[in-house]
Design a protein around this motif. Structure first.
Motif, mmCIF file in Angstrom:
data_model
loop_
_atom_site.group_PDB
_atom_site.id
_atom_site.type_symbol
_atom_site.label_atom_id
_atom_site.label_comp_id
_atom_site.label_asym_id
_atom_site.label_seq_id
_atom_site.Cartn_x
_atom_site.Cartn_y
_atom_site.Cartn_z
ATOM 1 N N LEU A 224 -8.957 -4.100 2.606
ATOM 2 C CA LEU A 224 -9.393 -3.011 3.468
ATOM 3 C C LEU A 224 -9.830 -1.801 2.644
ATOM 4 O O LEU A 224 -10.895 -1.234 2.849
ATOM 5 C CB LEU A 224 -8.251 -2.593 4.400
ATOM 6 C CG LEU A 224 -8.520 -1.210 4.986
ATOM 7 C CD1 LEU A 224 -9.177 -1.332 6.319
ATOM 8 C CD2 LEU A 224 -7.278 -0.371 5.012
ATOM 9 N N VAL A 225 -8.976 -1.435 1.698
ATOM 10 C CA VAL A 225 -9.266 -0.263 0.881
ATOM 11 C C VAL A 225 -10.569 -0.480 0.118
ATOM 12 O O VAL A 225 -11.426 0.398 0.045
ATOM 13 C CB VAL A 225 -8.093 0.017 -0.090
ATOM 14 C CG1 VAL A 225 -8.502 1.017 -1.157
ATOM 15 C CG2 VAL A 225 -6.894 0.526 0.688
ATOM 16 N N ARG A 226 -10.722 -1.696 -0.405
ATOM 17 C CA ARG A 226 -11.947 -2.002 -1.129
ATOM 18 C C ARG A 226 -13.160 -1.868 -0.222
ATOM 19 O O ARG A 226 -14.169 -1.276 -0.582
ATOM 20 C CB ARG A 226 -11.853 -3.431 -1.671
ATOM 21 C CG ARG A 226 -13.130 -3.904 -2.278
ATOM 22 C CD ARG A 226 -13.180 -5.415 -2.274
ATOM 23 N NE ARG A 226 -14.508 -5.874 -2.652
ATOM 24 C CZ ARG A 226 -15.478 -6.108 -1.778
ATOM 25 N NH1 ARG A 226 -15.276 -5.921 -0.491
ATOM 26 N NH2 ARG A 226 -16.654 -6.535 -2.195
ATOM 27 N N LEU B 85 3.707 -1.329 12.391
ATOM 28 C CA LEU B 85 3.460 -0.392 11.302
ATOM 29 C C LEU B 85 2.072 -0.575 10.697
ATOM 30 O O LEU B 85 1.516 0.353 10.100
ATOM 31 C CB LEU B 85 4.523 -0.625 10.227
ATOM 32 C CG LEU B 85 4.785 0.485 9.238
ATOM 33 C CD1 LEU B 85 5.154 1.743 9.972
ATOM 34 C CD2 LEU B 85 5.896 0.063 8.295
ATOM 35 N N GLY B 86 1.515 -1.781 10.844
ATOM 36 C CA GLY B 86 0.253 -2.108 10.186
ATOM 37 C C GLY B 86 -0.859 -1.134 10.536
ATOM 38 O O GLY B 86 -1.520 -0.583 9.654
ATOM 39 N N GLU B 87 -1.064 -0.905 11.833
ATOM 40 C CA GLU B 87 -2.168 -0.070 12.268
ATOM 41 C C GLU B 87 -2.083 1.359 11.737
ATOM 42 O O GLU B 87 -3.048 1.855 11.166
ATOM 43 C CB GLU B 87 -2.264 -0.075 13.798
ATOM 44 C CG GLU B 87 -2.871 -1.355 14.353
ATOM 45 C CD GLU B 87 -4.310 -1.575 13.901
ATOM 46 O OE1 GLU B 87 -5.128 -0.646 14.061
ATOM 47 O OE2 GLU B 87 -4.613 -2.630 13.344
ATOM 48 N N PRO B 88 -0.942 2.037 11.917
ATOM 49 C CA PRO B 88 -0.895 3.412 11.392
ATOM 50 C C PRO B 88 -1.088 3.479 9.876
ATOM 51 O O PRO B 88 -1.787 4.384 9.400
ATOM 52 C CB PRO B 88 0.495 3.928 11.780
ATOM 53 C CG PRO B 88 1.163 2.875 12.541
ATOM 54 C CD PRO B 88 0.253 1.715 12.712
ATOM 55 N N LEU C 63 -4.481 4.817 5.105
ATOM 56 C CA LEU C 63 -5.178 4.399 3.888
ATOM 57 C C LEU C 63 -6.681 4.610 4.004
ATOM 58 O O LEU C 63 -7.313 5.166 3.099
ATOM 59 C CB LEU C 63 -4.872 2.922 3.592
ATOM 60 C CG LEU C 63 -3.446 2.621 3.123
ATOM 61 C CD1 LEU C 63 -3.170 1.133 3.181
ATOM 62 C CD2 LEU C 63 -3.234 3.140 1.709
ATOM 63 N N SER C 64 -7.254 4.167 5.141
ATOM 64 C CA SER C 64 -8.714 4.302 5.235
ATOM 65 C C SER C 64 -9.087 5.773 5.331
ATOM 66 O O SER C 64 -10.123 6.199 4.816
ATOM 67 C CB SER C 64 -9.270 3.493 6.405
ATOM 68 O OG SER C 64 -8.622 3.822 7.585
ATOM 69 N N ASN C 65 -8.222 6.556 5.956
ATOM 70 C CA ASN C 65 -8.446 7.997 6.027
ATOM 71 C C ASN C 65 -8.439 8.608 4.624
ATOM 72 O O ASN C 65 -9.268 9.461 4.295
ATOM 73 C CB ASN C 65 -7.339 8.608 6.880
ATOM 74 C CG ASN C 65 -7.724 9.959 7.430
ATOM 75 O OD1 ASN C 65 -8.820 10.112 7.939
ATOM 76 N ND2 ASN C 65 -6.827 10.918 7.304
ATOM 77 N N ALA C 66 -7.502 8.142 3.797
ATOM 78 C CA ALA C 66 -7.402 8.679 2.442
ATOM 79 C C ALA C 66 -8.659 8.353 1.646
ATOM 80 O O ALA C 66 -9.181 9.189 0.909
ATOM 81 C CB ALA C 66 -6.166 8.120 1.736
ATOM 82 N N ALA D 252 11.520 4.630 3.536
ATOM 83 C CA ALA D 252 10.473 5.635 3.344
ATOM 84 C C ALA D 252 9.217 4.940 2.844
ATOM 85 O O ALA D 252 9.280 4.076 1.975
ATOM 86 C CB ALA D 252 10.932 6.688 2.344
ATOM 87 N N ILE D 253 8.100 5.296 3.428
ATOM 88 C CA ILE D 253 6.814 4.765 2.966
ATOM 89 C C ILE D 253 5.906 5.968 2.719
ATOM 90 O O ILE D 253 5.839 6.883 3.542
ATOM 91 C CB ILE D 253 6.192 3.813 4.003
ATOM 92 C CG1 ILE D 253 7.076 2.587 4.174
ATOM 93 C CG2 ILE D 253 4.783 3.405 3.577
ATOM 94 C CD1 ILE D 253 6.574 1.580 5.170
ATOM 95 N N ARG D 254 5.276 5.949 1.564
ATOM 96 C CA ARG D 254 4.473 7.101 1.178
ATOM 97 C C ARG D 254 3.058 6.641 0.851
ATOM 98 O O ARG D 254 2.864 5.684 0.105
ATOM 99 C CB ARG D 254 5.125 7.736 -0.050
ATOM 100 C CG ARG D 254 4.649 9.101 -0.412
ATOM 101 C CD ARG D 254 5.539 9.576 -1.560
ATOM 102 N NE ARG D 254 4.877 10.587 -2.341
ATOM 103 C CZ ARG D 254 4.995 11.889 -2.107
ATOM 104 N NH1 ARG D 254 5.766 12.310 -1.129
ATOM 105 N NH2 ARG D 254 4.347 12.758 -2.847
ATOM 106 N N VAL D 255 2.088 7.304 1.431
ATOM 107 C CA VAL D 255 0.678 7.032 1.148
ATOM 108 C C VAL D 255 0.129 8.289 0.498
ATOM 109 O O VAL D 255 0.072 9.337 1.130
ATOM 110 C CB VAL D 255 -0.105 6.731 2.446
ATOM 111 C CG1 VAL D 255 -1.587 6.544 2.132
ATOM 112 C CG2 VAL D 255 0.449 5.502 3.142
ATOM 113 N N SER D 256 -0.218 8.204 -0.785
ATOM 114 C CA SER D 256 -0.680 9.420 -1.455
ATOM 115 C C SER D 256 -1.971 9.155 -2.214
ATOM 116 O O SER D 256 -2.211 8.047 -2.691
ATOM 117 C CB SER D 256 0.407 9.949 -2.397
ATOM 118 O OG SER D 256 0.769 8.961 -3.329
#
Lengths: 552, 171
Positions: A246-248, A277-280, A285-288, A322-326
């Motif tokens: 997805l990120v790619r 949890l997958g969708e959020p 990620l795609s927002n980032a 805890a899950i962190r998207v940075s």
């Protein structure tokens, strides 16, 4: 067609359970290959590692008569074999072909049914054929070598103790949980009955024995609960698996260079939490990629390496996950958020930067609409946040201009059974999840002061707001008498006292959902059945602390 | 079937499945509607019996904070949480008081199971389709379009409710 209607349902389910993770690993490897080839690395061992998996998928698909999956796996196997020999053909074109095939395979297997449409598979096989036809070489000697390559590939899932593993439909675990829930309710009914009996009969050997039996029943149920909970846990990597591709894809579409670093994939969560949890996460990620990270040329100007780094980290923190998207992108633009908020008529004059940042979770303020049209993915940051809240989790954002943005999620390990404090307000009982309860305090009238019509008290050296339970829950003090206790509730950095009439006790409650007919009441996250058969609402502490409810 | 009768039947979408299959045949016995009737204040209302799953006594209904006005609360239906609709306020009556004769009519509409709190359940009855007339125009507004007809039968007036609309399931 749903699986229930399908005579091959169970087999098909087994097929998906076995092949989907393999396909995801393959897809993951292809994305990684693309990155390595760009960096000029050969990636031979990665190419070799996918072939065994593809072979297994091909075999299983053929056995199930699923021709599209079989053909795609076969074509990918050929392409990998070819690229293993033809190092000169490794590059963007080959990588794009592999990544698209890997993605197709994941999609096909994920939605596998006997009616799976083979059009996309045929097109892909044709594409691979053209790619291979453009190559000058393919001798029988090499084909022989390919055969030898295939042997010696360990089949996934044949590790130690595989003979002790049984595949179970998750719905059976749900059914077991329901039964356990009923057992827990019956146990608390029994405890209640014991107390009433004791008052009437008084102390005697039989009562003592009954007490011991009820106690050991509780211990057994608790052990059963933790065992059952463990069987429901899955590593978060099962959800993370589809993110590299997805990120790619988003990065390609946006003209960005992105490296995704995933850590903590072994952290476990209840499957019921993971499923939602997958969708959020996908959205974050795609927002980032779309908004957080800059284009390579802009990064160069800012003195950063052209490749942006996106980190997805998971870990267990004090009984929660805890899950962190940075990202190391441009950071949130507080001024733009302020302008947007003002254009929507919000008063943000006194808001500080952190408060402005948190406005990205407000509907209409998130920039998510753009992501949706742009990449066809995503759900809106506000929706993502409400899904997280619906799971009993919290989401916070931190950002530094030019340095990046980080979203931190805190989630309960399970949704199914929640240890709770049962309280009574205006003759209605409510459950407050214990993970959000810091303390219960006897409410001395003189200790609670009124400031600007808001109750305030000293708690552990700080001034905290104490709200009336009847006001928050809309029952408005039927009794008129002052409340006896307050419960200090916490979520993230927020905390607040809630005045209640009685503390009933601790109980493991089985969470039941809210009927859609109830709308989405802001202060309640679910319902449960208490020992006496009555229904109690579970308070949504996160949203109460965010100010939901009738606070006067 | 007279044209007048047809005009009355057509709006009865929710009742259509209670009509015998051979309804258009003039020589067949007069088609009937199979209803469960209940009272709110002194008026009698009817809903298709096919949509009724069961009728239960009211044990306790737990209030849920900040829900739509027509939701009375939730009740325990053998371990399952049942949302209970205060049908009285939907019909413009004052909020009801639970008495020993109060019942929860458990209905299934569009695959969803909900409870209706009613003052008293009267009976399961069959009324001839011919006895149904459209509701007087003056009483039907956009808000009360759940009233699909009035059955005048056996010296009673039974108001026929379209549950989809009463329960706001189509919005």
């Amino acid at each position: 067609m749903t699986l229930e209607e399908n005579p091959f349902g169970d087999l098909l389910q087994d097929y998906i359970v076995e092949c989907l993770p393999l396909a995801e690993e393959v897809g993951h490897a292809f994305v990684e290959l693309e990155r390595r080839w760009r960096d000029g690395e050969p990636g031979d061992e990665l190419l070799a590692s996918v072939k065994g998996r593809l072979h297994t998928i091909k075999g299983n698909s053929a056995m199930m008569g699923l021709a599209p999956m079989r053909d795609v796996a076969h074509a990918l196997e050929d392409a990998c074999g070819f690229l293993g020999r033809a190092a000169a053909r490794r590059g963007d074109e080959a990588a794009a072909l592999l990544v698209s095939g890997g993605g197709l395979l994941v999609d096909l297997i994920g939605d596998a049914s006997p009616e799976t449409d083979g059009t996309a598979a045929k097109a892909f096989v044709e594409e691979v054929r053209r790619f291979l036809a453009a190559a000058p070489e393919s001798s029988s000697a090499e084909r022989d070598r390919r055969q030898t390559d295939r042997r010696g590939q360990p089949r996934i899932g044949e590790g130690d103790g595989a003979g002790n593993v049984v595949r179970v439909d998750f719905r059976r675990l749900d059914a077991m949980l329901e039964l356990l829930g009923e057992g827990l309710i019956q146990h608390s009914g029994l405890t209640e009955l014991y107390r009433r009996l004791q008052r009437r009969v008084g102390a005697c050997p039989e009562m003592e024995e009954l007490d011991q039996t009820v106690l050991s029943l509780q211990k057994t149920l608790t052990r059963l609960e933790s065992t059952l909970m463990e069987t429901r846990l899955l590593p978060v990597s099962t959800v993370f698996g589809r993110f590299p591709r997805l990120v790619r894809d988003v990065a390609h579409a946006e003209g960005k260079k992105v490296r995704l670093e995933v850590t903590g994939g072994e952290t476990t969560l209840d499957k019921a939490v993971l499923d939602r949890l997958g969708e959020p996460l996908l959205h974050l990620l795609s927002n980032a990629v779309a908004h957080g990270l800059e284009r390579p040329e802009d990064r160069a100007k800012a003195g950063k390496p052209p490749e942006g780094v996106l980190r997805l980290q998971a870990g267990a923190v004090s009984g929660r996950v805890a899950i962190r998207v940075s990202d190391d992108g441009r950071g949130l633009d507080a001024d733009a958020i302020r302008a947007r908020a003002e254009s929507l008529g919000m008063d943000v004059r006194t808001a500080d930067t952190a408060q402005l940042h948190n406005l990205v979770f407000v509907p209409g303020l998130s920039t998510a609409e753009r992501v949706t049209t742009l990449s066809g993915r995503g759900m809106g940051l506000d929706v993502a946040a409400s899904v997280i809240h619906g799971l009993g989790g919290t989401i916070d954002v931190e950002s530094l201009p030019g340095r990046g943005t980080a979203f931190t999620l805190s989630l309960p390990v399970t949704l199914a059974i929640v240890r709770s404090l049962i309280v009574e307000v205006d003759r209605e009982r409510y459950a407050v999840p214990l993970s959000h309860v810091a303390e219960t305090v006897r409410a001395e009238p003189e200790a609670i002061r009124q400031i600007n019509n808001q109750g305030v008290t000293q708690w552990r050296g700080d001034l905290i707001h104490v709200a009336d339970g009847g006001a928050v829950l809309g029952t408005g003090g039927l009794s008129g008498a002052p409340r006896s206790y307050y419960v200090v509730m916490t979520a993230g950095a927020r905390r607040r006292g809630l005045l209640v009439d009685r503390l009933i006790g601790h109980q493991d409650i089985v969470v039941k959902g809210l009927d859609p007919a109830l709308g989405r009441p802001p202060v309640v996250s679910g319902t449960t059945i208490l020992g006496d058969g009555r229904v109690a609402c579970i308070l949504d502490v996160v949203r109460i602390l965010e100010g939901a409810g009738h606070v006067n | 079937m007279s044209t007048e009768g047809r005009a009355a039947v057509e709006p009865l979408l929710g009742f259509a499945d209670t009509l015998p299959a051979a309804a258009p045949n003039a020589s067949a016995p007069a088609p009937t509607l199979h209803l469960l009737t209940f009272t709110l204040d002194r008026e009698e209302y009817g809903i298709p019996v096919t949509q009724v799953r069961e009728v239960i006594r009211v044990n306790s209904i737990t209030r849920v904070p900040q829900v739509p006005a027509h939701v009375r609360g939730v009740a325990n239906l053998r371990g399952r949480i049942l949302a209970v609709v205060e049908i009285r306020t939907r019909l413009g009556l004052t909020e009801g008081v639970v008495t020993p004769s109060s019942r929860i009519v458990v209905v299934e509409v569009r695959g969803r199971v909900l409870g209706l709190l009613v003052d008293r359940v009267s009976q399961v009855t069959k009324v001839p389709v011919d006895s149904v007339v459209p509701p007087p125009e003056e009483v039907v507004t956009a808000e009360t379009d759940f009233l699909t007809g009035v059955a005048r039968w056996d010296s009673r007036l039974i108001m026929l409710l379209e549950l989809d609309k009463v329960l706001l399931l189509n919005g």
